[in-house]
Write an enzyme that holds these catalytic residues in place. Structure first.
Site, PDB file in Angstrom:
ATOM      1  CG  HIS A  81      13.341  -2.327   6.907  1.00 24.64           C
ATOM      2  ND1 HIS A  81      13.216  -1.560   6.550  1.00 24.64           N
ATOM      3  CD2 HIS A  81      12.825  -2.087   8.453  1.00 24.64           C
ATOM      4  CE1 HIS A  81      12.269  -1.232   6.968  1.00 24.64           C
ATOM      5  NE2 HIS A  81      11.849  -0.788   7.651  1.00 24.64           N
TER       6      HIS A  81
ATOM      7  CE1 TYR B 203       7.471   4.081  10.181  1.00 26.04           C
ATOM      8  CE2 TYR B 203       7.996   2.032  11.921  1.00 26.04           C
ATOM      9  CZ  TYR B 203       8.176   3.384  10.854  1.00 26.04           C
ATOM     10  OH  TYR B 203       7.050   2.351   8.954  1.00 26.04           O
TER      11      TYR B 203
ATOM     12  CE  LYS C  15       4.149   4.192  10.025  1.00 19.59           C
ATOM     13  NZ  LYS C  15       3.835   4.644   8.604  1.00 19.59           N
TER      14      LYS C  15
ATOM     15  N   GLY D 266       1.407   6.214  -2.021  1.00 21.94           N
ATOM     16  CA  GLY D 266       3.193   5.440  -2.065  1.00 21.94           C
ATOM     17  C   GLY D 266       3.657   4.696  -3.234  1.00 21.94           C
TER      18      GLY D 266
HETATM   19  N1  LIG Z   1       8.944  -2.055   4.871  1.00 27.07           N
HETATM   20  C1  LIG Z   1       8.377  -3.081   6.000  1.00 27.07           C
HETATM   21  O1  LIG Z   1       9.066  -3.650   6.960  1.00 27.07           O
HETATM   22  C2  LIG Z   1       7.736  -2.603   6.657  1.00 27.07           C
HETATM   23  C3  LIG Z   1       6.831  -0.998   6.110  1.00 27.07           C
HETATM   24  N2  LIG Z   1       5.510  -1.389   7.174  1.00 27.07           N
HETATM   25  C4  LIG Z   1       5.183   0.172   6.588  1.00 27.07           C
HETATM   26  O2  LIG Z   1       4.231   0.388   5.255  1.00 27.07           O
HETATM   27  C5  LIG Z   1       3.998   1.353   4.351  1.00 27.07           C
HETATM   28  C6  LIG Z   1       5.211   1.839   3.872  1.00 27.07           C
HETATM   29  O3  LIG Z   1       6.394   1.556   4.088  1.00 27.07           O
HETATM   30  P1  LIG Z   1       7.157   0.837   2.778  1.00 27.07           P
HETATM   31  O4  LIG Z   1       6.553   0.944   1.673  1.00 27.07           O
HETATM   32  O5  LIG Z   1       8.525  -0.129   3.291  1.00 27.07           O
HETATM   33  O6  LIG Z   1       8.406   2.173   2.263  1.00 27.07           O
HETATM   34  P2  LIG Z   1       9.198   2.727   1.056  1.00 27.07           P
HETATM   35  O7  LIG Z   1      10.367   3.521   1.818  1.00 27.07           O
HETATM   36  O8  LIG Z   1       9.356   1.538   0.125  1.00 27.07           O
HETATM   37  O9  LIG Z   1       7.543   3.400   0.524  1.00 27.07           O
HETATM   38  C7  LIG Z   1       8.115   4.559   0.793  1.00 27.07           C
HETATM   39  C8  LIG Z   1       6.721   5.273   0.017  1.00 27.07           C
HETATM   40  O10 LIG Z   1       6.168   6.758   0.709  1.00 27.07           O
HETATM   41  C9  LIG Z   1       6.443   8.193  -0.203  1.00 27.07           C
HETATM   42  N3  LIG Z   1       6.401   9.101   0.943  1.00 27.07           N
HETATM   43  C10 LIG Z   1       7.529   9.008   1.480  1.00 27.07           C
HETATM   44  N4  LIG Z   1       7.847  10.754   1.984  1.00 27.07           N
HETATM   45  C11 LIG Z   1       6.584  11.359   0.903  1.00 27.07           C
HETATM   46  C12 LIG Z   1       5.934  12.662   1.305  1.00 27.07           C
HETATM   47  N5  LIG Z   1       6.446  13.175   1.628  1.00 27.07           N
HETATM   48  N6  LIG Z   1       4.694  12.416   0.022  1.00 27.07           N
HETATM   49  C13 LIG Z   1       4.668  11.324  -0.879  1.00 27.07           C
HETATM   50  N7  LIG Z   1       5.188  10.598  -0.430  1.00 27.07           N
HETATM   51  C14 LIG Z   1       5.927   9.924   0.250  1.00 27.07           C
HETATM   52  C15 LIG Z   1       7.644   7.369  -1.618  1.00 27.07           C
HETATM   53  O11 LIG Z   1       6.945   8.283  -2.605  1.00 27.07           O
HETATM   54  P3  LIG Z   1       8.481   8.800  -3.357  1.00 27.07           P
HETATM   55  O12 LIG Z   1       8.899   7.204  -4.275  1.00 27.07           O
HETATM   56  O13 LIG Z   1       7.258   9.173  -4.833  1.00 27.07           O
HETATM   57  O14 LIG Z   1       9.347   8.995  -2.730  1.00 27.07           O
HETATM   58  C16 LIG Z   1       7.597   5.929  -0.960  1.00 27.07           C
HETATM   59  O15 LIG Z   1       6.715   5.226  -2.248  1.00 27.07           O
HETATM   60  C17 LIG Z   1       4.867   2.609   5.503  1.00 27.07           C
HETATM   61  O16 LIG Z   1       3.846   3.190   6.710  1.00 27.07           O
HETATM   62  C18 LIG Z   1       5.503   1.475   7.281  1.00 27.07           C
HETATM   63  O17 LIG Z   1       5.284   2.063   8.187  1.00 27.07           O
HETATM   64  C19 LIG Z   1       5.052  -1.562   8.131  1.00 27.07           C
HETATM   65  C20 LIG Z   1       6.453  -2.641   8.700  1.00 27.07           C
HETATM   66  C21 LIG Z   1       7.402  -2.757   8.364  1.00 27.07           C
HETATM   67  C1  LIG Z   2      10.075  -2.786  10.589  1.00 31.35           C
HETATM   68  C2  LIG Z   2      10.733  -2.000  11.316  1.00 31.35           C
HETATM   69  O1  LIG Z   2      12.110  -2.117  11.078  1.00 31.35           O
HETATM   70  C3  LIG Z   2      13.044  -1.501  12.190  1.00 31.35           C
HETATM   71  O2  LIG Z   2      13.577  -2.088  13.295  1.00 31.35           O
HETATM   72  P1  LIG Z   2      13.909  -3.541  13.355  1.00 31.35           P
HETATM   73  O3  LIG Z   2      13.315  -5.143  12.756  1.00 31.35           O
HETATM   74  O4  LIG Z   2      14.426  -3.574  14.514  1.00 31.35           O
HETATM   75  O5  LIG Z   2      15.273  -3.076  11.791  1.00 31.35           O
HETATM   76  P2  LIG Z   2      16.198  -3.876  10.869  1.00 31.35           P
HETATM   77  O6  LIG Z   2      15.227  -5.101   9.765  1.00 31.35           O
HETATM   78  O7  LIG Z   2      16.912  -2.442  10.014  1.00 31.35           O
HETATM   79  O8  LIG Z   2      16.694  -4.883  11.756  1.00 31.35           O
HETATM   80  C4  LIG Z   2      16.814  -5.981  12.377  1.00 31.35           C
HETATM   81  C5  LIG Z   2      17.459  -6.578  13.024  1.00 31.35           C
HETATM   82  O9  LIG Z   2      18.969  -6.873  11.711  1.00 31.35           O
HETATM   83  C6  LIG Z   2      20.102  -6.287  12.603  1.00 31.35           C
HETATM   84  N1  LIG Z   2      21.374  -6.847  10.939  1.00 31.35           N
HETATM   85  C7  LIG Z   2      22.043  -7.597  11.037  1.00 31.35           C
HETATM   86  N2  LIG Z   2      22.343  -6.834   9.862  1.00 31.35           N
HETATM   87  C8  LIG Z   2      21.567  -6.295   9.206  1.00 31.35           C
HETATM   88  C9  LIG Z   2      22.289  -5.179   8.295  1.00 31.35           C
HETATM   89  O10 LIG Z   2      22.907  -5.146   7.669  1.00 31.35           O
HETATM   90  N3  LIG Z   2      21.073  -3.612   8.019  1.00 31.35           N
HETATM   91  C10 LIG Z   2      20.275  -3.956   9.379  1.00 31.35           C
HETATM   92  N4  LIG Z   2      19.378  -3.098   8.668  1.00 31.35           N
HETATM   93  N5  LIG Z   2      19.513  -4.173   9.847  1.00 31.35           N
HETATM   94  C11 LIG Z   2      20.313  -6.046  10.392  1.00 31.35           C
HETATM   95  C12 LIG Z   2      19.637  -5.662  13.317  1.00 31.35           C
HETATM   96  O11 LIG Z   2      20.897  -5.320  14.272  1.00 31.35           O
HETATM   97  C13 LIG Z   2      18.223  -6.138  13.949  1.00 31.35           C
HETATM   98  O12 LIG Z   2      18.926  -6.050  15.386  1.00 31.35           O
HETATM   99  C14 LIG Z   2      12.739  -0.345  12.586  1.00 31.35           C
HETATM  100  O13 LIG Z   2      11.853   0.408  11.391  1.00 31.35           O
HETATM  101  C15 LIG Z   2      11.207  -0.362  12.986  1.00 31.35           C
HETATM  102  O14 LIG Z   2      10.276   0.995  13.241  1.00 31.35           O
HETATM  103  C16 LIG Z   2       9.897  -1.589  11.882  1.00 31.35           C
HETATM  104  O15 LIG Z   2       8.944  -0.909  12.454  1.00 31.35           O
END
Ligand SMILES: NC(=O)C1=CN([C@@H]2O[C@H](COP(=O)(O)OP(=O)(O)OC[C@H]3O[C@@H](n4cnc5c(N)ncnc54)[C@H](OP(=O)(O)O)[C@@H]3O)[C@@H](O)[C@H]2O)C=CC1
Ligand SMILES: C[C@H]1O[C@H](OP(=O)(O)OP(=O)(O)OC[C@H]2O[C@@H](n3cnc4c(=O)[nH]c(N)nc43)[C@H](O)[C@@H]2O)[C@@H](O)[C@@H](O)C1=O
Length: 313
Positions: free
Chosen positions: A180, A137, A141, A11
């Site tokens: 997000h 999801y 996890k 990733g």
């Molecule tokens: N973002 C957040 O707020 C949070 C994220 N996490 C965790 O961190 C980890 C990374 O998340 P994040 O970086 O935000 O996600 P992104 O969506 O930014 O990146 C996900 C990556 O996964 C790769 N990927 C997805 N599907 C496939 C597949 N079928 N085969 C190969 N590669 C794949 C993509 O590759 P490509 O670009 O090549 O398509 C991409 O680079 C996850 O496990 C997530 O649950 C945990 C808490 C919060």
């Molecule tokens: C990392 C985490 O992320 C997700 O959970 P979440 O924290 O609820 O996600 P969120 O960032 O999308 O929202 C946070 C809050 O913010 C509010 N909100 C306002 N305005 C916007 C807006 O414009 N976009 C989004 N997305 N949210 C908005 C929204 O209504 C909510 O109250 C899951 O994927 C979960 O699986 C996970 O792991």
């Protein structure tokens, strides 16, 4: 880890994977392995087995996953549970079959019960019902955590699981449907400023609270855990402070310099009311976050301006 150890970052183009890659490069690791999802679809067991047999990585950071914000999780639950179960099962099992040295699995704080006491301690896992908007999801996890733990117990592997709080930073997803909250608001406030819109619409009521960690801090923590932690217990990664979504909106409005109003679309879900992690464990292991929300918001906005302005999807 030796500086020439063969390290696979799954990733590597995402928010987390790209930060881990930058961190490893800046620390002088030279033998880094990565593939896009087009080159290697981690949902495909055959492709994953072949890749591990050919490349024989020694360490794996599992940051590839199907990831999205509250609405994406709510609308595509089948994609979220299926892709994540497939990706993590294939990678964890191929790691075992090819005798990798150590693996770090990334979970999320949505694995904790919706109504768990705050701050969320690691041992609250599986003590209550999950938040419905992201239950599929979260269950994937939790399966990943239990898979690491089970392989460790049965096969003596060294697979560790980290639970980061909500993240943001470079290479974030700025798509307004699937992102997000933090990247969505950077984009919404920026576009409202550019078009002189009278207001920005935020989702939900604005009352839920979330904690935000910059991706470079997360990458630093992941490398720290890979080098300093072994064990079956999950480890939270966060800053230990949260903020109401409405207040986050006000901060982003100020960073961007938008002067209009904020409206709330209460037909959109709020999600879990609060998700503040207890960071006592990682702090006592010797790691602490260093980037404040104020610094991180500036960095993320500058990155957005430079890299995403005419390129948002
Ligand atoms: N973002 C957040 O707020 C949070 C994220 N996490 C965790 O961190 C980890 C990374 O998340 P994040 O970086 O935000 O996600 P992104 O969506 O930014 O990146 C996900 C990556 O996964 C790769 N990927 C997805 N599907 C496939 C597949 N079928 N085969 C190969 N590669 C794949 C993509 O590759 P490509 O670009 O090549 O398509 C991409 O680079 C996850 O496990 C997530 O649950 C945990 C808490 C919060
Ligand atoms: C990392 C985490 O992320 C997700 O959970 P979440 O924290 O609820 O996600 P969120 O960032 O999308 O929202 C946070 C809050 O913010 C509010 N909100 C306002 N305005 C916007 C807006 O414009 N976009 C989004 N997305 N949210 C908005 C929204 O209504 C909510 O109250 C899951 O994927 C979960 O699986 C996970 O792991």
């Amino acid at each position: 880890m030796r500086k020439d150890a063969k390290i696979y970052v799954a990733g590597h183009r995402g928010l987390v994977g790209s930060a881990i890659l930058r961190k490893l490069q800046s620390e002088g690791f030279t033998n880094l392995l990565y593939r896009t999802s087009k080159e290697l679809d981690l949902r495909d067991k055959g492709q994953v087995s072949q890749f591990f047999q050919e490349e024989k990585p020694e360490f794996v950071f599992l940051a590839a996953a199907k990831v999205g914000g509250i609405v994406a999780n709510n609308e595509y639950p089948a994609d979220f549970i299926r892709d994540n179960l497939l990706i993590q099962t294939n990678v964890i099992d191929a790691s075992y079959r090819n005798n990798i040295e150590k693996l770090l699995f990334l979970g999320s704080t949505c694995i904790y019960p919706k109504m768990a006491p705050q701050p969320l301690k690691e041992d609250y896992l599986l003590t209550g019902e999950l938040e419905p908007t992201n239950e599929p999801y979260a269950i994937a996890k939790i399966a990943g955590i239990k898979m690491c733990e089970s392989y460790n117990r049965q096969y003596g592997t060294k697979y560790i699981s980290a639970m980061p709080t909500n993240l943001y930073g470079e290479n974030d997803n700025f798509d307004l449907q699937s992102s997000h909250v933090l990247p969505a608001l950077l984009r919404k406030f920026h576009e409202a400023k550019e078009t002189n819109a009278p207001y920005v619409e935020m989702w939900g009521t604005g009352t839920p609270k979330r904690e935000f960690l910059y991706s470079d801090d997360l990458a630093d923590a992941c490398l720290f855990l890979m080098e300093n932690y072994e064990g079956n217990e999950i480890v939270n990664i966060g800053v230990g402070e949260d903020i109401a979504i409405k207040e986050l909106g006000e901060k982003i409005k100020a960073v961007v310099g938008f002067e209009g109003d904020i409206h709330f679309d209460t037909t959109k879900p709020d999600g879990t009311p609060r998700k503040l992690v207890d960071v006592t464990k990682i702090n006592s292991l010797g790691w602490k976050a260093s980037i404040t929300l104020e610094e991180g918001l500036q960095k993320a906005y500058q990155w957005f301006l430079k890299n995403k302005l005419n390129n948002t999807n």
